[in-house]
Write an enzyme that holds these catalytic residues in place. Sequence first.
Site, PDB file in Angstrom:
ATOM      1  N   LYS A  29      21.730  89.435  19.433  1.00  0.00           N
ATOM      2  CA  LYS A  29      21.322  90.385  18.286  1.00  0.00           C
ATOM      3  C   LYS A  29      20.996  89.768  16.722  1.00  0.00           C
ATOM      4  O   LYS A  29      20.105  89.392  16.230  1.00  0.00           O
ATOM      5  CB  LYS A  29      22.576  91.481  18.005  1.00  0.00           C
ATOM      6  CG  LYS A  29      22.591  92.412  19.129  1.00  0.00           C
ATOM      7  CD  LYS A  29      23.351  93.324  18.947  1.00  0.00           C
ATOM      8  CE  LYS A  29      23.417  94.572  20.131  1.00  0.00           C
ATOM      9  NZ  LYS A  29      22.346  95.393  20.149  1.00  0.00           N
TER      10      LYS A  29
ATOM     11  N   PHE B 120      29.828  97.227  27.626  1.00  0.00           N
ATOM     12  CA  PHE B 120      28.447  96.973  27.843  1.00  0.00           C
ATOM     13  C   PHE B 120      27.921  95.550  27.610  1.00  0.00           C
ATOM     14  O   PHE B 120      28.185  94.735  26.900  1.00  0.00           O
ATOM     15  CB  PHE B 120      27.653  97.850  26.576  1.00  0.00           C
ATOM     16  CG  PHE B 120      26.052  97.868  26.882  1.00  0.00           C
ATOM     17  CD1 PHE B 120      25.720  98.911  27.770  1.00  0.00           C
ATOM     18  CD2 PHE B 120      25.223  96.919  26.128  1.00  0.00           C
ATOM     19  CE1 PHE B 120      24.376  98.906  27.871  1.00  0.00           C
ATOM     20  CE2 PHE B 120      24.227  97.269  26.535  1.00  0.00           C
ATOM     21  CZ  PHE B 120      23.564  97.971  27.392  1.00  0.00           C
TER      22      PHE B 120
ATOM     23  N   ASP C  82      31.655  88.112  25.349  1.00  0.00           N
ATOM     24  CA  ASP C  82      30.385  88.975  25.021  1.00  0.00           C
ATOM     25  C   ASP C  82      30.684  89.042  23.593  1.00  0.00           C
ATOM     26  O   ASP C  82      31.133  90.010  23.111  1.00  0.00           O
ATOM     27  CB  ASP C  82      30.275  89.994  25.825  1.00  0.00           C
ATOM     28  CG  ASP C  82      28.853  90.676  25.427  1.00  0.00           C
ATOM     29  OD1 ASP C  82      28.303  90.290  24.474  1.00  0.00           O
ATOM     30  OD2 ASP C  82      28.393  91.432  26.253  1.00  0.00           O
TER      31      ASP C  82
HETATM   32  N1  PLP Z   1      26.165  92.667  25.071  1.00  0.00           N
HETATM   33  C1  PLP Z   1      26.483  93.609  24.175  1.00  0.00           C
HETATM   34  C2  PLP Z   1      28.040  93.541  23.781  1.00  0.00           C
HETATM   35  C3  PLP Z   1      25.662  94.474  23.622  1.00  0.00           C
HETATM   36  O1  PLP Z   1      26.117  95.253  22.476  1.00  0.00           O
HETATM   37  C4  PLP Z   1      24.384  94.579  23.950  1.00  0.00           C
HETATM   38  C5  PLP Z   1      23.330  95.356  23.328  1.00  0.00           C
HETATM   39  O2  PLP Z   1      23.694  96.185  22.718  1.00  0.00           O
HETATM   40  C6  PLP Z   1      23.921  93.707  25.137  1.00  0.00           C
HETATM   41  C7  PLP Z   1      24.838  92.743  25.420  1.00  0.00           C
HETATM   42  C8  PLP Z   1      22.744  93.563  25.646  1.00  0.00           C
HETATM   43  O3  PLP Z   1      21.770  93.020  24.749  1.00  0.00           O
HETATM   44  P1  PLP Z   1      20.083  93.180  24.707  1.00  0.00           P
HETATM   45  O4  PLP Z   1      20.011  94.553  24.565  1.00  0.00           O
HETATM   46  O5  PLP Z   1      19.686  92.188  23.687  1.00  0.00           O
HETATM   47  O6  PLP Z   1      19.812  92.723  26.173  1.00  0.00           O
END
Ligand code: PLP
Length: 396
Positions: free
Chosen positions: A256, A141, A226
Amino acid sequence: MSDQFDQLVALDAEHVMQTYARLPVAFVRGEGTRLYDAEGAEYLDFLGGLAVTSLGHAHPAVADAIAEQARTLLHVSNLYYNAVQPEVGARIDRLLGGGGKVFFANSGAEANEAAIKLARRHGQTNGGPERYHVVSAYGSFHGRTLTTLAATGQPEKQERFQPLPPGFRQVLFADLDALEQSIDDRVCAVMLEPIQGEGGVRPAPPGYLEAVRALCDEQEMLLIVDEVQTGLGRTGKWFGFEHADGVRPDIVTMAKALGNGMPIGACWARTEVAAAFAPGDHATTFGGQPLAASAARAVLDVMIAEDVPARAARAGDRLREQLAAVPGVAAVRGEGLLLAAELEGGIDAKQVAGACLTAGLVVNAVTPTAIRFAPSLLVTDTELDAAVAIFSEVLA
Ligand code: PLP
Protein backbone atom coordinates in the site's frame (compact mmCIF):
# COMPACT_ATOMS: atom_id res chain seq x y z
CA MET A 1 -26.18 13.07 -10.11
CA SER A 2 -25.19 14.63 -13.42
CA ASP A 3 -25.90 13.05 -16.80
CA GLN A 4 -22.14 12.61 -17.23
CA PHE A 5 -21.94 10.58 -14.02
CA ASP A 6 -24.95 8.46 -15.02
CA GLN A 7 -23.20 7.70 -18.32
CA LEU A 8 -20.05 6.64 -16.44
CA VAL A 9 -22.09 4.28 -14.25
CA ALA A 10 -23.73 2.75 -17.32
CA LEU A 11 -20.36 2.36 -19.10
CA ASP A 12 -18.84 0.74 -16.03
CA ALA A 13 -21.76 -1.67 -15.76
CA GLU A 14 -21.39 -2.60 -19.43
CA HIS A 15 -17.62 -3.05 -19.63
CA VAL A 16 -16.15 -3.64 -16.17
CA MET A 17 -16.66 -6.82 -14.15
CA GLN A 18 -18.97 -5.92 -11.31
CA THR A 19 -16.77 -7.07 -8.43
CA TYR A 20 -17.03 -3.82 -6.45
CA ALA A 21 -20.10 -2.28 -4.82
CA ARG A 22 -19.00 1.23 -5.77
CA LEU A 23 -20.09 4.38 -3.97
CA PRO A 24 -21.70 7.10 -6.12
CA VAL A 25 -18.72 9.34 -6.82
CA ALA A 26 -15.84 9.46 -9.33
CA PHE A 27 -12.77 11.29 -8.08
CA VAL A 28 -10.74 12.93 -10.81
CA ARG A 29 -8.06 14.89 -8.93
CA GLY A 30 -6.30 14.94 -5.58
CA GLU A 31 -3.97 17.18 -3.66
CA GLY A 32 -2.65 16.32 -0.21
CA THR A 33 -5.60 15.28 1.96
CA ARG A 34 -8.16 16.62 -0.56
CA LEU A 35 -9.98 14.84 -3.38
CA TYR A 36 -12.12 16.45 -6.10
CA ASP A 37 -14.92 14.94 -8.18
CA ALA A 38 -15.81 15.72 -11.79
CA GLU A 39 -18.12 18.55 -10.71
CA GLY A 40 -15.29 20.15 -8.72
CA ALA A 41 -16.72 19.27 -5.30
CA GLU A 42 -14.02 18.93 -2.63
CA TYR A 43 -13.68 16.04 -0.16
CA LEU A 44 -11.42 15.42 2.82
CA ASP A 45 -9.83 12.04 2.19
CA PHE A 46 -9.61 10.16 5.47
CA LEU A 47 -9.33 6.77 3.81
CA GLY A 48 -6.28 7.42 1.61
CA GLY A 49 -7.16 4.74 -0.93
CA LEU A 50 -7.30 2.34 2.00
CA ALA A 51 -4.07 3.42 3.70
CA VAL A 52 -2.24 3.82 0.39
CA THR A 53 -1.64 7.56 -0.08
CA SER A 54 0.28 8.03 3.16
CA LEU A 55 1.98 11.18 1.84
CA GLY A 56 -1.29 12.53 0.43
CA HIS A 57 -2.34 12.82 -3.18
CA ALA A 58 -0.01 14.14 -5.89
CA HIS A 59 2.94 14.56 -3.53
CA PRO A 60 5.39 16.72 -5.56
CA ALA A 61 8.53 14.68 -4.76
CA VAL A 62 6.81 11.42 -5.73
CA ALA A 63 5.22 12.96 -8.83
CA ASP A 64 8.62 14.33 -9.93
CA ALA A 65 10.32 10.97 -9.37
CA ILE A 66 7.65 9.20 -11.43
CA ALA A 67 7.76 11.76 -14.26
CA GLU A 68 11.57 11.74 -14.38
CA GLN A 69 11.74 7.93 -14.41
CA ALA A 70 8.97 7.72 -17.04
CA ARG A 71 11.07 9.90 -19.32
CA THR A 72 14.19 7.80 -18.63
CA LEU A 73 13.29 4.11 -18.43
CA LEU A 74 9.92 2.70 -17.44
CA HIS A 75 10.76 -0.93 -17.37
CA VAL A 76 13.48 -3.51 -17.66
CA SER A 77 13.07 -7.22 -17.24
CA ASN A 78 14.16 -8.71 -13.93
CA LEU A 79 16.54 -10.81 -16.07
CA TYR A 80 18.84 -7.76 -15.90
CA TYR A 81 20.16 -5.60 -13.08
CA ASN A 82 17.96 -2.66 -12.12
CA ALA A 83 19.69 0.47 -10.85
CA VAL A 84 16.87 1.49 -8.48
CA GLN A 85 15.72 -1.78 -6.84
CA PRO A 86 18.72 -2.27 -4.51
CA GLU A 87 18.39 1.31 -3.28
CA VAL A 88 14.78 0.68 -2.25
CA GLY A 89 15.80 -2.67 -0.74
CA ALA A 90 18.52 -0.97 1.29
CA ARG A 91 16.07 1.60 2.68
CA ILE A 92 13.52 -1.05 3.63
CA ASP A 93 16.22 -3.19 5.23
CA ARG A 94 17.50 -0.22 7.24
CA LEU A 95 13.98 0.57 8.51
CA LEU A 96 13.69 -3.07 9.61
CA GLY A 97 16.97 -3.04 11.50
CA GLY A 98 19.18 -4.60 8.80
CA GLY A 99 20.23 -8.17 8.08
CA GLY A 100 17.63 -8.94 5.45
CA LYS A 101 16.81 -8.95 1.74
CA VAL A 102 13.78 -7.93 -0.28
CA PHE A 103 11.73 -9.48 -3.09
CA PHE A 104 9.70 -6.90 -5.02
CA ALA A 105 6.11 -7.56 -6.06
CA ASN A 106 3.23 -5.45 -7.36
CA SER A 107 0.67 -5.63 -4.56
CA GLY A 108 0.02 -6.74 -1.01
CA ALA A 109 -1.35 -10.11 -2.05
CA GLU A 110 1.71 -10.76 -4.20
CA ALA A 111 4.06 -9.74 -1.40
CA ASN A 112 2.23 -12.28 0.78
CA GLU A 113 2.39 -14.95 -1.94
CA ALA A 114 6.15 -14.47 -1.97
CA ALA A 115 6.23 -14.73 1.83
CA ILE A 116 4.21 -17.97 1.83
CA LYS A 117 6.27 -19.56 -0.94
CA LEU A 118 9.48 -18.56 0.83
CA ALA A 119 8.26 -19.96 4.15
CA ARG A 120 7.36 -23.24 2.42
CA ARG A 121 10.76 -23.52 0.75
CA HIS A 122 12.45 -22.73 4.07
CA GLY A 123 10.27 -25.19 5.98
CA GLN A 124 10.64 -28.03 3.50
CA THR A 125 14.39 -27.48 3.14
CA ASN A 126 14.91 -27.62 6.88
CA GLY A 127 12.08 -29.87 8.04
CA GLY A 128 11.18 -32.21 5.18
CA PRO A 129 8.43 -32.30 2.51
CA GLU A 130 5.49 -32.17 4.96
CA ARG A 131 6.61 -28.95 6.62
CA TYR A 132 4.62 -26.46 4.54
CA HIS A 133 1.58 -25.52 6.64
CA VAL A 134 0.89 -21.92 7.60
CA VAL A 135 -1.21 -20.90 10.61
CA SER A 136 -3.01 -17.56 10.45
CA ALA A 137 -5.79 -15.91 12.45
CA TYR A 138 -9.53 -15.65 12.06
CA GLY A 139 -10.46 -12.11 11.11
CA SER A 140 -7.22 -11.65 9.18
CA PHE A 141 -6.92 -10.39 5.63
CA HIS A 142 -3.93 -11.35 3.51
CA GLY A 143 -5.24 -10.94 -0.06
CA ARG A 144 -7.53 -12.36 -2.73
CA THR A 145 -5.31 -14.66 -4.77
CA LEU A 146 -6.22 -18.28 -4.08
CA THR A 147 -3.26 -18.82 -1.76
CA THR A 148 -3.57 -15.58 0.18
CA LEU A 149 -7.33 -16.18 0.37
CA ALA A 150 -6.54 -19.57 1.92
CA ALA A 151 -4.48 -17.70 4.53
CA THR A 152 -7.23 -15.11 5.05
CA GLY A 153 -9.27 -16.08 8.10
CA GLN A 154 -12.66 -15.08 6.73
CA PRO A 155 -14.63 -18.22 5.78
CA GLU A 156 -17.36 -16.14 4.07
CA LYS A 157 -14.80 -14.84 1.56
CA GLN A 158 -13.40 -18.36 0.98
CA GLU A 159 -16.69 -20.21 0.59
CA ARG A 160 -17.35 -19.43 -3.09
CA PHE A 161 -13.83 -20.43 -4.17
CA GLN A 162 -13.42 -23.88 -2.73
CA PRO A 163 -11.32 -25.91 -3.01
CA LEU A 164 -8.54 -23.60 -1.84
CA PRO A 165 -4.87 -24.63 -1.83
CA PRO A 166 -4.06 -26.98 1.07
CA GLY A 167 -1.70 -26.21 3.93
CA PHE A 168 -3.54 -23.44 5.78
CA ARG A 169 -5.24 -23.41 9.15
CA GLN A 170 -6.74 -20.61 11.21
CA VAL A 171 -6.98 -19.98 14.92
CA LEU A 172 -8.63 -17.31 17.06
CA PHE A 173 -6.67 -14.04 16.93
CA ALA A 174 -4.96 -13.17 20.20
CA ASP A 175 -5.58 -16.62 21.71
CA LEU A 176 -2.17 -18.13 22.45
CA ASP A 177 -3.57 -21.46 23.67
CA ALA A 178 -5.46 -21.92 20.41
CA LEU A 179 -2.29 -21.20 18.47
CA GLU A 180 -0.22 -23.61 20.57
CA GLN A 181 -2.81 -26.36 20.04
CA SER A 182 -2.77 -25.89 16.28
CA ILE A 183 0.98 -26.43 15.99
CA ASP A 184 2.52 -29.68 14.84
CA ASP A 185 5.71 -30.50 12.99
CA ARG A 186 4.08 -29.77 9.64
CA VAL A 187 3.77 -26.04 10.41
CA CYS A 188 6.48 -23.89 8.82
CA ALA A 189 5.15 -20.45 9.70
CA VAL A 190 2.71 -18.33 11.64
CA MET A 191 1.33 -15.37 9.67
CA LEU A 192 -0.25 -12.40 11.46
CA GLU A 193 -1.17 -8.74 11.09
CA PRO A 194 -0.06 -6.66 14.09
CA ILE A 195 -3.40 -4.85 13.79
CA GLN A 196 -6.09 -6.64 11.82
CA GLY A 197 -7.01 -3.92 9.34
CA GLU A 198 -9.81 -5.30 7.17
CA GLY A 199 -10.92 -7.38 10.15
CA GLY A 200 -12.05 -4.17 11.86
CA VAL A 201 -8.86 -2.38 13.02
CA ARG A 202 -8.18 -4.82 15.88
CA PRO A 203 -4.74 -4.52 17.49
CA ALA A 204 -2.96 -7.58 18.88
CA PRO A 205 -3.27 -7.34 22.68
CA PRO A 206 -0.15 -6.50 24.73
CA GLY A 207 2.19 -9.47 25.03
CA TYR A 208 0.61 -11.52 22.23
CA LEU A 209 3.19 -10.98 19.48
CA GLU A 210 6.01 -11.45 22.00
CA ALA A 211 4.51 -14.82 23.01
CA VAL A 212 4.01 -15.84 19.37
CA ARG A 213 7.65 -14.97 18.64
CA ALA A 214 8.76 -17.15 21.55
CA LEU A 215 6.55 -20.02 20.35
CA CYS A 216 7.95 -19.71 16.81
CA ASP A 217 11.50 -19.88 18.19
CA GLU A 218 10.66 -22.90 20.32
CA GLN A 219 8.97 -24.77 17.46
CA GLU A 220 11.37 -23.59 14.74
CA MET A 221 8.60 -21.86 12.81
CA LEU A 222 8.93 -18.59 10.94
CA LEU A 223 7.01 -15.52 12.04
CA ILE A 224 5.54 -13.71 9.03
CA VAL A 225 4.15 -10.27 9.84
CA ASP A 226 1.80 -8.80 7.25
CA GLU A 227 2.42 -5.05 7.34
CA VAL A 228 0.61 -4.34 4.07
CA GLN A 229 -1.82 -2.00 5.83
CA THR A 230 0.09 -1.17 9.02
CA GLY A 231 3.61 -0.68 7.67
CA LEU A 232 5.64 2.44 6.93
CA GLY A 233 4.59 4.79 9.69
CA ARG A 234 0.83 4.27 9.61
CA THR A 235 0.51 3.15 13.25
CA GLY A 236 2.94 5.68 14.74
CA LYS A 237 5.95 3.34 14.39
CA TRP A 238 7.73 2.34 11.20
CA PHE A 239 6.10 -1.09 11.48
CA GLY A 240 3.12 -2.25 13.51
CA PHE A 241 5.07 -5.09 15.13
CA GLU A 242 7.27 -2.48 16.84
CA HIS A 243 4.42 -1.83 19.28
CA ALA A 244 5.36 -5.24 20.73
CA ASP A 245 8.44 -5.45 22.90
CA GLY A 246 11.61 -6.60 21.12
CA VAL A 247 9.84 -8.68 18.47
CA ARG A 248 11.76 -9.22 15.25
CA PRO A 249 9.86 -11.12 12.55
CA ASP A 250 11.53 -13.47 10.07
CA ILE A 251 9.47 -12.15 7.14
CA VAL A 252 7.72 -8.80 6.77
CA THR A 253 5.44 -7.88 3.87
CA MET A 254 4.40 -4.39 2.83
CA ALA A 255 2.71 -2.69 -0.13
CA LYS A 256 0.00 0.00 0.00
CA ALA A 257 1.98 3.01 1.31
CA LEU A 258 5.26 1.98 -0.34
CA GLY A 259 4.40 3.58 -3.68
CA ASN A 260 1.92 6.20 -2.40
CA GLY A 261 -0.38 4.94 -5.15
CA MET A 262 2.15 3.43 -7.55
CA PRO A 263 1.54 -0.35 -7.40
CA ILE A 264 4.47 -1.98 -5.60
CA GLY A 265 4.80 -4.57 -2.86
CA ALA A 266 7.77 -5.97 -1.00
CA CYS A 267 8.57 -9.10 0.94
CA TRP A 268 11.53 -8.67 3.31
CA ALA A 269 13.14 -11.68 4.96
CA ARG A 270 16.10 -12.30 7.24
CA THR A 271 19.05 -13.15 5.01
CA GLU A 272 19.21 -16.76 6.20
CA VAL A 273 15.50 -17.20 5.36
CA ALA A 274 15.79 -15.32 2.06
CA ALA A 275 18.47 -17.84 1.03
CA ALA A 276 15.74 -20.50 0.72
CA PHE A 277 14.83 -18.92 -2.65
CA ALA A 278 17.19 -19.93 -5.46
CA PRO A 279 17.18 -18.27 -8.91
CA GLY A 280 14.03 -19.38 -10.72
CA ASP A 281 12.04 -20.15 -7.55
CA HIS A 282 9.99 -16.95 -7.71
CA ALA A 283 9.55 -14.15 -10.23
CA THR A 284 7.28 -11.44 -11.57
CA THR A 285 7.48 -9.41 -14.79
CA PHE A 286 6.75 -6.03 -13.26
CA GLY A 287 7.89 -6.42 -9.63
CA GLY A 288 10.27 -3.62 -8.67
CA GLN A 289 10.51 -2.25 -12.22
CA PRO A 290 12.25 1.15 -12.44
CA LEU A 291 9.03 3.19 -12.47
CA ALA A 292 7.57 1.65 -9.33
CA ALA A 293 10.95 1.45 -7.60
CA SER A 294 11.64 5.15 -8.27
CA ALA A 295 8.30 6.05 -6.75
CA ALA A 296 9.08 3.89 -3.70
CA ARG A 297 12.55 5.42 -3.31
CA ALA A 298 11.04 8.92 -3.33
CA VAL A 299 8.28 7.85 -0.91
CA LEU A 300 10.76 6.38 1.57
CA ASP A 301 13.03 9.42 1.35
CA VAL A 302 10.13 11.78 2.12
CA MET A 303 8.88 9.49 4.88
CA ILE A 304 12.32 9.44 6.53
CA ALA A 305 12.84 13.21 6.12
CA GLU A 306 9.39 13.98 7.54
CA ASP A 307 9.64 11.33 10.29
CA VAL A 308 6.16 10.11 9.40
CA PRO A 309 5.85 7.66 12.31
CA ALA A 310 6.22 10.54 14.80
CA ARG A 311 3.74 12.64 12.84
CA ALA A 312 1.25 9.76 12.70
CA ALA A 313 1.60 9.16 16.43
CA ARG A 314 0.97 12.82 17.23
CA ALA A 315 -1.89 13.28 14.77
CA GLY A 316 -3.35 9.93 15.82
CA ASP A 317 -3.50 11.01 19.46
CA ARG A 318 -5.38 14.15 18.47
CA LEU A 319 -7.80 12.29 16.19
CA ARG A 320 -8.43 9.54 18.76
CA GLU A 321 -9.18 12.04 21.51
CA GLN A 322 -11.57 14.02 19.33
CA LEU A 323 -13.36 10.96 17.97
CA ALA A 324 -13.82 9.55 21.47
CA ALA A 325 -15.66 12.75 22.45
CA VAL A 326 -18.16 12.59 19.54
CA PRO A 327 -21.68 11.67 20.71
CA GLY A 328 -22.59 8.34 19.11
CA VAL A 329 -19.05 6.94 19.30
CA ALA A 330 -18.83 4.10 21.83
CA ALA A 331 -15.06 3.48 21.58
CA VAL A 332 -12.02 4.20 19.43
CA ARG A 333 -9.43 1.51 18.67
CA GLY A 334 -6.24 1.23 16.62
CA GLU A 335 -2.87 2.94 16.68
CA GLY A 336 -1.51 6.12 15.14
CA LEU A 337 -3.50 7.02 12.05
CA LEU A 338 -5.16 3.64 11.63
CA LEU A 339 -8.23 4.10 13.82
CA ALA A 340 -11.77 2.76 13.98
CA ALA A 341 -14.64 4.49 15.73
CA GLU A 342 -17.07 1.88 17.06
CA LEU A 343 -20.56 3.36 16.87
CA GLU A 344 -23.15 3.12 19.60
CA GLY A 345 -25.70 0.32 19.30
CA GLY A 346 -28.07 0.53 16.36
CA ILE A 347 -26.08 3.00 14.28
CA ASP A 348 -25.33 1.58 10.84
CA ALA A 349 -21.72 2.31 9.81
CA LYS A 350 -22.43 1.96 6.07
CA GLN A 351 -25.13 4.63 6.31
CA VAL A 352 -22.79 6.88 8.29
CA ALA A 353 -19.98 6.44 5.72
CA GLY A 354 -22.44 7.24 2.91
CA ALA A 355 -23.66 10.39 4.70
CA CYS A 356 -20.05 11.45 5.37
CA LEU A 357 -19.30 11.11 1.64
CA THR A 358 -22.26 13.33 0.77
CA ALA A 359 -21.00 15.84 3.36
CA GLY A 360 -17.47 15.82 1.86
CA LEU A 361 -15.61 13.34 4.08
CA VAL A 362 -14.23 10.06 2.70
CA VAL A 363 -14.17 7.27 5.31
CA ASN A 364 -15.31 3.65 5.19
CA ALA A 365 -17.36 1.21 7.21
CA VAL A 366 -14.70 -1.30 8.18
CA THR A 367 -17.36 -3.40 9.96
CA PRO A 368 -21.15 -2.98 10.03
CA THR A 369 -20.72 -0.94 13.24
CA ALA A 370 -17.34 0.81 12.90
CA ILE A 371 -15.88 3.61 10.76
CA ARG A 372 -12.22 3.47 9.70
CA PHE A 373 -10.00 6.56 9.58
CA ALA A 374 -6.67 6.32 7.69
CA PRO A 375 -5.76 9.78 6.39
CA SER A 376 -2.44 10.94 4.96
CA LEU A 377 0.32 10.80 7.57
CA LEU A 378 1.01 14.45 6.67
CA VAL A 379 -2.55 15.49 7.62
CA THR A 380 -2.73 18.87 9.36
CA ASP A 381 -4.49 19.68 12.63
CA THR A 382 -6.93 21.90 10.73
CA GLU A 383 -7.84 18.98 8.44
CA LEU A 384 -8.25 16.64 11.42
CA ASP A 385 -10.56 19.11 13.14
CA ALA A 386 -12.57 19.67 9.94
CA ALA A 387 -13.00 15.91 9.43
CA VAL A 388 -14.18 15.36 12.99
CA ALA A 389 -16.62 18.28 12.64
CA ILE A 390 -18.21 16.66 9.54
CA PHE A 391 -18.30 13.24 11.25
CA SER A 392 -19.98 14.76 14.35
CA GLU A 393 -22.57 16.56 12.25
CA VAL A 394 -23.37 13.35 10.39
CA LEU A 395 -23.76 11.37 13.62
CA ALA A 396 -25.88 14.16 15.15
N1 PLP B 1 -2.67 -7.76 3.61
C1 PLP B 1 -3.33 -6.81 4.29
C2 PLP B 1 -3.08 -6.67 5.76
C3 PLP B 1 -4.21 -5.93 3.65
O1 PLP B 1 -4.86 -4.99 4.35
C4 PLP B 1 -4.41 -6.08 2.25
C5 PLP B 1 -5.36 -5.20 1.53
O2 PLP B 1 -6.20 -4.57 2.09
C6 PLP B 1 -3.71 -7.09 1.58
C7 PLP B 1 -2.86 -7.90 2.28
C8 PLP B 1 -3.88 -7.29 0.10
O3 PLP B 1 -3.25 -6.27 -0.59
P1 PLP B 1 -3.60 -6.00 -2.13
O4 PLP B 1 -5.02 -5.53 -2.17
O5 PLP B 1 -2.62 -4.93 -2.54
O6 PLP B 1 -3.39 -7.26 -2.86
